[in-house]
Each structure stands twice: as C-alpha cells, then as structure tokens.
Design a protein around this motif. Structure first.
Motif, PDB file in Angstrom:
ATOM      1  N   ALA A 191       7.198   1.284  -8.209  1.00  7.37           N
ATOM      2  CA  ALA A 191       7.108   0.363  -9.345  1.00  7.37           C
ATOM      3  C   ALA A 191       8.478  -0.185  -9.741  1.00  7.37           C
ATOM      4  O   ALA A 191       8.571  -1.222 -10.389  1.00  7.37           O
ATOM      5  CB  ALA A 191       6.461   1.059 -10.536  1.00  7.37           C
ATOM      6  N   LYS A 200       4.777  14.271   6.885  1.00  7.63           N
ATOM      7  CA  LYS A 200       4.154  15.373   6.158  1.00  7.63           C
ATOM      8  C   LYS A 200       2.717  15.575   6.658  1.00  7.63           C
ATOM      9  O   LYS A 200       2.286  16.698   6.870  1.00  7.63           O
ATOM     10  CB  LYS A 200       4.165  15.014   4.674  1.00  7.63           C
ATOM     11  CG  LYS A 200       3.823  16.157   3.742  1.00  7.63           C
ATOM     12  CD  LYS A 200       4.048  15.723   2.303  1.00  7.63           C
ATOM     13  CE  LYS A 200       2.979  16.273   1.407  1.00  7.63           C
ATOM     14  NZ  LYS A 200       2.922  15.589   0.110  1.00  7.63           N
ATOM     15  N   ARG A 241       8.145   3.478   6.601  1.00  7.65           N
ATOM     16  CA  ARG A 241       7.046   4.432   6.677  1.00  7.65           C
ATOM     17  C   ARG A 241       6.275   4.263   7.988  1.00  7.65           C
ATOM     18  O   ARG A 241       5.912   5.245   8.638  1.00  7.65           O
ATOM     19  CB  ARG A 241       6.108   4.234   5.476  1.00  7.65           C
ATOM     20  CG  ARG A 241       4.911   5.148   5.491  1.00  7.65           C
ATOM     21  CD  ARG A 241       4.055   4.984   4.266  1.00  7.65           C
ATOM     22  NE  ARG A 241       3.329   3.721   4.263  1.00  7.65           N
ATOM     23  CZ  ARG A 241       2.444   3.367   3.341  1.00  7.65           C
ATOM     24  NH1 ARG A 241       2.211   4.171   2.329  1.00  7.65           N
ATOM     25  NH2 ARG A 241       1.828   2.216   3.401  1.00  7.65           N
ATOM     26  N   PHE A 277       5.838  10.473   4.245  1.00  4.82           N
ATOM     27  CA  PHE A 277       4.392  10.750   4.184  1.00  4.82           C
ATOM     28  C   PHE A 277       3.732  10.972   5.551  1.00  4.82           C
ATOM     29  O   PHE A 277       3.074  11.995   5.758  1.00  4.82           O
ATOM     30  CB  PHE A 277       3.697   9.641   3.396  1.00  4.82           C
ATOM     31  CG  PHE A 277       2.268   9.923   3.079  1.00  4.82           C
ATOM     32  CD1 PHE A 277       1.915  11.038   2.345  1.00  4.82           C
ATOM     33  CD2 PHE A 277       1.261   9.076   3.529  1.00  4.82           C
ATOM     34  CE1 PHE A 277       0.582  11.301   2.061  1.00  4.82           C
ATOM     35  CE2 PHE A 277      -0.061   9.331   3.243  1.00  4.82           C
ATOM     36  CZ  PHE A 277      -0.402  10.445   2.508  1.00  4.82           C
ATOM     37  N   TYR A 321      10.780   5.095  -7.647  1.00  5.21           N
ATOM     38  CA  TYR A 321       9.353   4.939  -7.390  1.00  5.21           C
ATOM     39  C   TYR A 321       9.064   3.478  -7.054  1.00  5.21           C
ATOM     40  O   TYR A 321       9.800   2.583  -7.489  1.00  5.21           O
ATOM     41  CB  TYR A 321       8.548   5.383  -8.615  1.00  5.21           C
ATOM     42  CG  TYR A 321       8.549   6.876  -8.780  1.00  5.21           C
ATOM     43  CD1 TYR A 321       7.599   7.657  -8.119  1.00  5.21           C
ATOM     44  CD2 TYR A 321       9.514   7.515  -9.540  1.00  5.21           C
ATOM     45  CE1 TYR A 321       7.612   9.032  -8.236  1.00  5.21           C
ATOM     46  CE2 TYR A 321       9.539   8.894  -9.660  1.00  5.21           C
ATOM     47  CZ  TYR A 321       8.578   9.649  -9.003  1.00  5.21           C
ATOM     48  OH  TYR A 321       8.589  11.006  -9.097  1.00  5.21           O
ATOM     49  N   ASN A 323       0.808  -1.228   0.000  1.00  7.24           N
ATOM     50  CA  ASN A 323       0.000   0.000   0.000  1.00  7.24           C
ATOM     51  C   ASN A 323       0.840   1.277   0.000  1.00  7.24           C
ATOM     52  O   ASN A 323       0.589   2.199   0.757  1.00  7.24           O
ATOM     53  CB  ASN A 323      -0.959   0.017   1.195  1.00  7.24           C
ATOM     54  CG  ASN A 323      -1.968  -1.113   1.112  1.00  7.24           C
ATOM     55  OD1 ASN A 323      -2.011  -1.828   0.113  1.00  7.24           O
ATOM     56  ND2 ASN A 323      -2.772  -1.277   2.132  1.00  7.24           N
ATOM     57  N   LEU A 324       1.833   1.303  -0.865  1.00  6.91           N
ATOM     58  CA  LEU A 324       2.651   2.512  -0.995  1.00  6.91           C
ATOM     59  C   LEU A 324       1.994   3.449  -2.003  1.00  6.91           C
ATOM     60  O   LEU A 324       1.243   3.011  -2.871  1.00  6.91           O
ATOM     61  CB  LEU A 324       4.049   2.152  -1.489  1.00  6.91           C
ATOM     62  CG  LEU A 324       4.828   1.163  -0.622  1.00  6.91           C
ATOM     63  CD1 LEU A 324       6.149   0.824  -1.281  1.00  6.91           C
ATOM     64  CD2 LEU A 324       5.051   1.716   0.768  1.00  6.91           C
ATOM     65  N   LEU A 325       2.316   4.732  -1.886  1.00  9.60           N
ATOM     66  CA  LEU A 325       1.852   5.694  -2.885  1.00  9.60           C
ATOM     67  C   LEU A 325       2.666   5.463  -4.148  1.00  9.60           C
ATOM     68  O   LEU A 325       3.890   5.624  -4.128  1.00  9.60           O
ATOM     69  CB  LEU A 325       2.094   7.123  -2.385  1.00  9.60           C
ATOM     70  CG  LEU A 325       1.248   7.590  -1.214  1.00  9.60           C
ATOM     71  CD1 LEU A 325       1.845   8.845  -0.613  1.00  9.60           C
ATOM     72  CD2 LEU A 325      -0.177   7.864  -1.676  1.00  9.60           C
ATOM     73  N   SER A 326       1.998   5.092  -5.228  1.00 10.88           N
ATOM     74  CA  SER A 326       2.752   4.795  -6.449  1.00 10.88           C
ATOM     75  C   SER A 326       3.273   6.067  -7.090  1.00 10.88           C
ATOM     76  O   SER A 326       4.209   6.037  -7.874  1.00 10.88           O
ATOM     77  CB  SER A 326       1.872   4.021  -7.423  1.00 10.88           C
ATOM     78  OG  SER A 326       0.798   4.830  -7.827  1.00 10.88           O
ATOM     79  N   SER A 327       2.683   7.195  -6.747  1.00 11.39           N
ATOM     80  CA  SER A 327       3.088   8.459  -7.361  1.00 11.39           C
ATOM     81  C   SER A 327       4.185   9.158  -6.565  1.00 11.39           C
ATOM     82  O   SER A 327       4.573  10.264  -6.907  1.00 11.39           O
ATOM     83  CB  SER A 327       1.870   9.379  -7.485  1.00 11.39           C
ATOM     84  OG  SER A 327       1.277   9.558  -6.215  1.00 11.39           O
ATOM     85  N   ALA A 328       4.663   8.522  -5.509  1.00  8.53           N
ATOM     86  CA  ALA A 328       5.684   9.156  -4.675  1.00  8.53           C
ATOM     87  C   ALA A 328       6.936   8.286  -4.625  1.00  8.53           C
ATOM     88  O   ALA A 328       6.848   7.061  -4.743  1.00  8.53           O
ATOM     89  CB  ALA A 328       5.143   9.372  -3.263  1.00  8.53           C
TER      90      ALA A 328
END
Lengths: 352, 217
Positions: A139, A108, A153, A105, A137, A92-97
């Motif tokens: 991916a 933040k 995280r 995260f 990233y 469940n990582l942010l794929s856009s980060a």
C-alpha cells in the motif's frame, strides 16, 4: 519452449456455451519475447492462463519446456507451475506482507529455509531496484514499484517462462517504459522466455520479437513484429498499428480530392517505408540528382521497432510525366516499400 | 449500594467474561474453519464442492434462524449431556457456543470473500496447494476484517449471555433479573447496565485497535 496446439476453451455461459478460444496454435521459442495482442474479450487473457493451466483448455495440448501440462494431475501441475512465473495487471501482491515477504512467498511455499530465502531475495531486490523498500507494505508503493515486486516475486523460483498479463496496462506511460525496459533486461540477462498479453501496440513495438494478433478466439495474424508492423494483412492488425503509425495524409491534403492521373498543377504523392539498413539509403538525393523533377517532403518520421530503425515518409513529386514515371521506377528498384497515393493539387482544387 | 452488592456485581461480571470468553474460543475454533469451508467450497473456489457447500450453508442458516432464547431452551437435553446440568454458568456456555458457531462462520465468510481473487490466482500460479492458499493467503489477507467481525460476535455474545440469566445462567444478566427486576432494586439494574455498556465499549475499542494494527491496506 512453449507449444500450444489446437487450444479450445468453452465456458458455460448463462445463455449456452461460449467458445472463448477456437483452436489456437502457437509456438514460442526459448529466449523469445512473444506478444499476444487483442481487444478485450478477444480471449487473450484466457489464452495466457492456458499456458500455466489456471484455465484448463477444453481441448488441445499445452507443452511447456517439453512437458505436456494438459496430461498432468494436480500435484504434477503445481510442480510444473514453479517453472512459469506470472505477473498481473493489478499486481496481485499480498497486502498483508512486506515487499521482502512478497518476493519470498513462492520460496516459502516451496519450503525453502530462511537463509536460502534471504540469499535469493536480496539479489532480486537489487535487480528490480527496491532494496530500500523491502520492509514496506504494498500500500505504500507506487504502481511501478508494485509491478517491480511482482516481477521479483515471479522470478524467485527461477522460472524458465515469464507470463505477463497486461502487466503495464494499469501504469502511466513513463512507468510503462521503465517496466518494459526491466522485462527486456531480464529476458536478456536470464535468457527467459517471455509471453506478453496486451491491448497496446506500443508494448509490442517496444519489447517483442514476435506477435500474434487474436480476435474472437482465433489468431488473425502472426509473425515477427517487423513483418506484422510493416505489412499488416488483417483489418484488426491495421487498426492496432494505426494507433502508432497514422496512415492518414498530412492535414494539408486531408479531404482533398485524389486523382489517379495527373491534372494541371498537381503532384504525385508517394509513401515510402524504410526498414532496417535501407533507412540509410540516400533515396531522396538519388531522386533529385537522377531525374528532372521536384521533390518535396510532406511528412516524415523515424522510429524503432525493438532495435530496428523504421522510417516513413510522404513525398510529393512534380515535373513532366515521363520523368515522374522514371522516378517511380527508380524508387521501386530500391530496397524500400513504396505506395503510390495519387495526384493531388496543392490547395485541393485544380489550378486554372 | 452495599459492599455485598458491589462484590456480587464484580462476581457477575467475572462470570459474564468467563462465559463469553470460553464460548468465543470454542466457537472460533469451529466457526473459523466453518467460514473457510463456506468460502472455499463454493463455485469456482479452490476446494469447489457445490453440494457440500449447499448443505453447510443450510445448516448454518437453520441454526442462525432460531432465536437465542428458544435455542437455549430447546437444546437443554444436549446441554445436560455435555455438562451434566441445565442451569448455571457452565450450562449457559453450551447454547452460547452453539449459537456463536454459525454466526462466526458467516462473519468469517464475509471477510474472506473480500480477499482479492487475483492474489489467490497469483498463489495458484506459483503452485500453491489449497491448504497453503488458506494459511498463507486467505487468512493473513483477511485477518484484519476477521478481527473486526469477531468483535461484533463477542458483543453479540455479551448480549446473549445476559439472556442466559433467564434460565439461571449466572453473569450480569442473571444479577439484573434476580435483584434488579425481581427484587425491584433499580440501583442494581442501573449498575448492571452501566457495567455492560463499559464492557461493550472496551471490547469494541480493543477490537478496532487490533483490526487497525493488522490492516496494512
């Protein structure tokens, strides 16, 4: 550290209410790694989500670090959740980060300054061994690396509890081992309380101190991993353990008839289980020297449950009946667990 | 084709781009939040409010079910109220915007629905507020998809803006109808079509490029 008292959870299903948890009581001490094992649908995922209130229990109390989460409003709950890190089966990582941004995260969200974030994230990257990947990233990472990011995280907000929801189920065996090592390491370094949900007994054996077996929304059995492993009570527990420790006879005797008393040409099969220091006890030597019998070792293995050595052996004893009986008495007097299987003949049939 | 015609063509292209851009910007400002609301107020979502969600969805469906040419005529009083006239480029932008809002809302909804629920759950586990989830999870994770969907909307708007020519809305559609159709100028008609094709290609290419750059999956 964590106290669950009489947790119930009911869902509104299409065919009436479904009770996923039917009164769970559980106490987890500070610094412990607590495993919860169950088949899919047993309610273990719901249970772990009750600990951080992602699922609100229908009844019962959830107390984490002295705070009653069930009595909190939304904003109190959000603050309390910062004390509870969580990692997931699918990361469940942010794929856009990037890796760095993912770890940053929670900081933040908490409104930390850029400098404070940098100070916090770098050691975490170090801890999980991903310094060189920080600008990549998700991916571009392997499963194990993704889970390392997930762990970093989860640790960013200095939680007191780490919840692991099937954290290694999507990983291959080698990666699983490495991730479990990391979790064990963190548990010791940070004195973190860890709750592990899994359907694999291997995971429990590797890192947990205590285990609860959950079935149909109730806890079927719980205790230290050593107790539960060496002396399982419930069928479901035995089934989980059998994956790791086969209770079957060695193949030469499988299918052979087992007699309760001696028959011509037979010998007595006995299963011995050594736990901890008793693994050092020279039992076999004692048997051979002390009694006029022959002992053959038919099966044996030595393993560890977390750090405790744990050995199992099947021996065959042959000789005169009185000597065999005396040998059994001797075995029973030692600090080990014995189970008399019965008499079998070498080739599965009575000698002429 | 005379120099005058070329000048006219360029002027019309400018009008089309102007109409589409302004309508798109205004419609996005309203449509993107609309899409966010359509997703987040649905069942089991972070701002669950099922009654509100149903009403919103019905309104969106209602506006979307009216063909653009009818919508354009039907809302003339509203247009007059907003821009003071019912003909010209300014007047065409009102129905264009109104038609684009629900379209964008649905497209954004589709993109946001593709965001992994697990990532939202992870953010909740970290104590994120619903607004933080929208800004830091849903929108960044869906941005590539949203850009791709908005590209489709822009192309749709180029088409609709040409229709606005029918009520004297200006732009390439207006040019094609007045010169190409009513004055039998096949060359103008052809030129308009070619310009439209090029415009759509450019928009699609740009949209694909940006969407691809933003996609980190």
């Amino acid at each position: 550290m964590i106290k669950l008292s009489h947790i119930e959870k009911t869902y509104e299903g299409s065919s009436g209410p479904v009770m996923a948890l039917k009164g769970i009581d559980l106490e987890i001490k500070r610094g412990e790694i607590y495993g919860i094992i169950g088949l899919s649908g047993a309610g273990k995922s719901t249970l772990i989500r009750c600990i951080n209130m992602l699922e609100k229990p229908t009844a019962g109390k959830v107390i984490v670090d002295g705070q009653d989460l069930t009595a909190m409003n939304d904003s109190q709950l959000r603050a309390a959740r910062k004390n509870i890190g969580m990692i997931f089966q699918h990361f469940n990582l942010l794929s856009s980060a990037t890796v760095y941004e993912n770890i940053a995260f929670p900081l933040k969200l908490g409104g930390c300054s850029k400098e404070a974030i940098e100070k916090k994230v770098q050691p975490l990257l170090q801890l999980v061994g991903l310094n060189d990947k920080q600008h990549q990233y998700p991916a571009q990472l392997s499963g194990g690396q993704k889970q390392r990011v997930g762990i970093a995280r989860a640790l960013a907000s200095d939680p007191k509890v780490l919840l692991c929801d099937e954290a290694t189920s999507a990983l291959d065996p080698q990666t699983t081992k490495a991730i479990l090592e990391l979790i064990k390491d963190i548990n010791q370094k940070l004195q973190l309380t860890v709750v592990v949900i899994t359907h694999e007994m291997q995971v429990i054996k590797e890192i947990c101190d205590k285990v609860a077996v959950i079935e149909h929304g109730v806890i079927a059995e719980k205790g230290t991993v050593l107790e539960v492993f060496t002396n399982p009570q419930q069928p479901i527990t035995k089934e989980f353990i059998s994956v790791l420790i086969s209770n079957e006879l060695p193949s030469a005797f499988r299918g052979a008839e087992i007699y309760p008393t001696a028959v011509p040409g037979s010998h007595l099969l006995v299963r011995l289980t050594f736990i901890g220091d008793s693994a050092d006890d020279p039992v076999i030597a004692g048997l051979i020297r002390g009694f006029d019998i022959e002992v053959s070792i038919l099966f044996g293995n030595l393993d560890h449950i977390k750090l405790t050595p744990y050995g199992r052996m099947i021996i065959g004893i042959s000789g005169e009946q009185p000597e065999i009986d005396k040998a059994l008495e001797y075995l029973k007097s030692r600090d080990l667990r014995i189970e008399v299987i019965g008499y079998v003949t070498r080739h599965g049939h009575i000698a002429d | 084709m005379s120099q005058d015609m070329v000048t006219l063509l360029i002027k019309s292209l400018g009008e089309t781009i102007y109409m589409v851009t302004v309508s798109m910007v205004i419609a996005s400002v309203i449509g993107i939040p609309l899409g966010v609301l359509l997703v987040t107020t649905a069942k089991n979502q972070i701002l669950e409010c099922i009654g509100f969600n149903r009403v919103l969805a019905s309104v969106v469906n209602a506006v979307r079910s009216v063909p653009f040419i009818i919508l354009m005529v039907a809302i003339i009083p509203v247009t007059r109220l907003i821009v003071g006239t019912s003909i010209g480029t300014m007047a065409a932008m009102v129905p264009l915007t109104i038609a684009a809002i629900p379209f964008i809302g649905r497209q954004v909804e589709t993109s946001l629905k593709e965001v992994d629920a697990g990532v939202v759950e992870a953010a909740m586990a970290m104590g994120a507020t619903p607004m933080q989830i929208i800004w830091n999870v849903l929108l960044p994770e869906a941005i590539s998809g949203i850009i791709a969907q908005l590209t489709t909307v822009v192309i749709g708007l180029v088409g609709s803006s040409a229709m606005a020519g029918a009520i004297g809305g200006g732009g390439l559609g207006d040019l094609a109808i007045r010169y190409g159709y009513q004055r039998f100028r096949a060359d103008v008609m052809l030129a308009t079509v070619i310009v439209l094709i090029i415009l759509v290609q450019v928009v699609q290419f740009a949209g694909n490029y940006v969407a691809k750059r933003l996609n980190k999956k």
